[in-house]
Design a protein around this motif. Structure first.
Motif, mmCIF file in Angstrom:
data_model
loop_
_atom_site.group_PDB
_atom_site.id
_atom_site.type_symbol
_atom_site.label_atom_id
_atom_site.label_comp_id
_atom_site.label_asym_id
_atom_site.label_seq_id
_atom_site.Cartn_x
_atom_site.Cartn_y
_atom_site.Cartn_z
ATOM 1 N N LYS A 97 60.874 44.472 66.672
ATOM 2 C CA LYS A 97 59.626 43.845 66.240
ATOM 3 C C LYS A 97 58.663 44.888 65.684
ATOM 4 O O LYS A 97 58.032 44.672 64.646
ATOM 5 C CB LYS A 97 58.972 43.096 67.393
ATOM 6 N N ARG A 111 54.091 35.137 60.878
ATOM 7 C CA ARG A 111 54.989 36.275 60.700
ATOM 8 C C ARG A 111 55.525 36.747 62.050
ATOM 9 O O ARG A 111 56.720 36.995 62.196
ATOM 10 C CB ARG A 111 54.279 37.424 59.993
ATOM 11 N N ASP A 112 54.667 36.854 63.045
ATOM 12 C CA ASP A 112 55.098 37.290 64.367
ATOM 13 C C ASP A 112 56.117 36.328 64.971
ATOM 14 O O ASP A 112 57.090 36.749 65.599
ATOM 15 C CB ASP A 112 53.900 37.452 65.305
ATOM 16 N N ASP A 139 49.489 36.277 60.176
ATOM 17 C CA ASP A 139 50.123 37.134 61.178
ATOM 18 C C ASP A 139 50.829 36.342 62.275
ATOM 19 O O ASP A 139 51.906 36.720 62.714
ATOM 20 C CB ASP A 139 49.091 38.064 61.817
ATOM 21 N N ARG A 140 50.235 35.247 62.700
ATOM 22 C CA ARG A 140 50.846 34.445 63.769
ATOM 23 C C ARG A 140 52.202 33.904 63.336
ATOM 24 O O ARG A 140 53.179 33.957 64.068
ATOM 25 C CB ARG A 140 49.907 33.316 64.164
ATOM 26 N N GLN A 179 57.280 44.784 61.936
ATOM 27 C CA GLN A 179 55.837 44.623 61.739
ATOM 28 C C GLN A 179 55.278 45.776 60.910
ATOM 29 O O GLN A 179 54.487 45.566 59.994
ATOM 30 C CB GLN A 179 55.119 44.524 63.085
#
Length: 125
Positions: free
Chosen positions: A39, A6-7, A3-4, A43
């Motif tokens: 975003k 991807r973010d 996730d980090r 997401q």
């Protein structure tokens, strides 16, 4: 995908769009919200199937648009501009070679815009 990472990737893609020529088409009313809207869309689309941003397909984008952005707490004038913002963003991703299905997904966002507006006006589609 972590996730980090991807973010961070999504943040970079959104920033690239907003600071480049395509981002100059974002209205003054929408501009303060544009980054967070994009975003949130991406997401939600990635979360739909657990895919990476460059693997988003129509079903993922549909989820990101109708589920991820429906009923967001924003002024009505801003909500009305979201479909056009998404289309600009998706087309920019395609031009940069970041999303192979960008044109198809953009066309789908256009086709779903009436349903999105109904959701935001609390009408049943």
């Amino acid at each position: 995908m972590e996730d980090r990472w991807r973010d961070e990737q999504l943040g970079n893609w959104v920033s690239d769009f907003l600071i480049d020529d395509a981002g100059q088409n974002v209205s003054a009313d929408l501009a303060p919200y544009a980054g967070e809207i994009l975003k949130r869309f991406m997401q939600s689309a990635c979360d739909h199937r657990g895919s990476s941003p460059d693997q988003i397909e129509e079903a993922d984008a549909r989820h990101g648009f109708l589920e991820g952005l429906a009923h967001v707490d924003l002024p009505t004038a801003v909500k009305d501009e979201i479909p056009a913002l998404l289309r600009l963003f998706l087309e920019d991703l395609g031009q940069r070679g970041r999303l192979a299905q960008a044109q198809t997904v953009s066309a789908m966002i256009h086709a779903l815009t009436p349903q999105y507006r109904d959701l935001n006006s609390d009408k049943t589609p």
